[in-house]
Enzyme design. Sequence first.
Site, mmCIF file in Angstrom:
data_model
loop_
_atom_site.group_PDB
_atom_site.id
_atom_site.type_symbol
_atom_site.label_atom_id
_atom_site.label_comp_id
_atom_site.label_asym_id
_atom_site.label_seq_id
_atom_site.Cartn_x
_atom_site.Cartn_y
_atom_site.Cartn_z
ATOM 1 N N LEU A 141 0.758 -1.113 -0.156
ATOM 2 C CA LEU A 141 -0.215 -0.085 0.033
ATOM 3 C C LEU A 141 0.953 1.277 0.200
ATOM 4 O O LEU A 141 1.997 1.135 0.559
ATOM 5 C CB LEU A 141 -1.133 0.090 1.315
ATOM 6 N N ASP A 142 0.531 2.245 -0.635
ATOM 7 C CA ASP A 142 1.126 3.512 -0.648
ATOM 8 C C ASP A 142 1.456 3.804 1.052
ATOM 9 O O ASP A 142 0.710 3.422 1.654
ATOM 10 C CB ASP A 142 0.535 4.787 -1.428
ATOM 11 N N LYS A 143 2.528 4.659 1.078
ATOM 12 C CA LYS A 143 2.764 5.069 2.467
ATOM 13 C C LYS A 143 1.794 5.861 3.224
ATOM 14 O O LYS A 143 1.444 5.395 4.231
ATOM 15 C CB LYS A 143 4.035 6.193 2.306
ATOM 16 N N ARG A 243 -5.419 6.137 -6.996
ATOM 17 C CA ARG A 243 -5.343 7.738 -7.206
ATOM 18 C C ARG A 243 -5.409 8.301 -8.407
ATOM 19 O O ARG A 243 -5.854 9.468 -8.740
ATOM 20 C CB ARG A 243 -4.041 8.038 -6.409
#
Length: 298
Positions: A141-143, A243
Amino acid sequence: MPNVNFIVQSEEKGKRLDVVIADFARKEKLGLSRTILQKLIHDGSVLCAKVAVTKPHYKVKEAEEVQIAWEEKKKVIQQPIKVDLEIIYQDDDVAVINKPAGMVVHPGAGTHAYTLVNVLLYHFKTLSDINSQRPGIMHRLDKDTSGIMVIAKNNQAHLLLSKQFSEHTIRKVYIAIVKGKVEFDEGEIEIPIGRHPLKRKQMSAQHTKEAKYAKTNYRTLKRTDDYSLLELYPQTGRTHQLRVHLAFIGHPILGDKVYGKYNDFSRLALHAKSIGFIHPRTGKFVEFTSEVPKEFAQ
């Protein structure tokens, strides 16, 4: 540059070079993804019958010798870090955890000390080590994205889960708050995603040879004149897919400082709500859910 050699078998005759190498790498547990292998081919690091082949779609011949050479990364010793971690479920094969927003999943450029990997090493005695730099990690997962992740605790579980990820049979559901009033109750966003031509650390929706097919389905849960609450169902797993797709249709995720101009939220308003998969030992479908962050409800 360590070298690996193998001979093309009769049943592999006529298959694509990248496919044959990927099968070999998986069987030998080399920890090399198909993306990395394709890059090795493009870079001239793969030889067939002692001749460099730079096309992944090259059709291999029976009894042909294939040689792979890659630069071995300097091994970084991961240190356990004592940090609280919400463990939703665990058994001898898998663990399901809730990653907090702001935590990087695994070491990378500029990030080595404080990652989810370091936290996992503290909480679990055994983790898969097919990729020694990312023990236990099946996906990322993205930060700034929070939410549910599945962790492999041994190599057999890792391989069986990896197959499900590559075949896109893992069921993932996300929750997002986006800018604007989304018109439709349900919809799909289907446009390829590739590296941004100018901003190389970013991705973009595009129709180029390098772009990869990407598809996201969504359902609108609530809407106001200014914001909408969406449930997202990614059908592919491209970098920054949700996103990029939402920004492309004019509804960027709140708090997205990269793909949106609307930062009036305390964090990236994206949360991995649930994940479902075939359990590697029982063969039964299991599904786990994490609570939506309180700030989303507010």
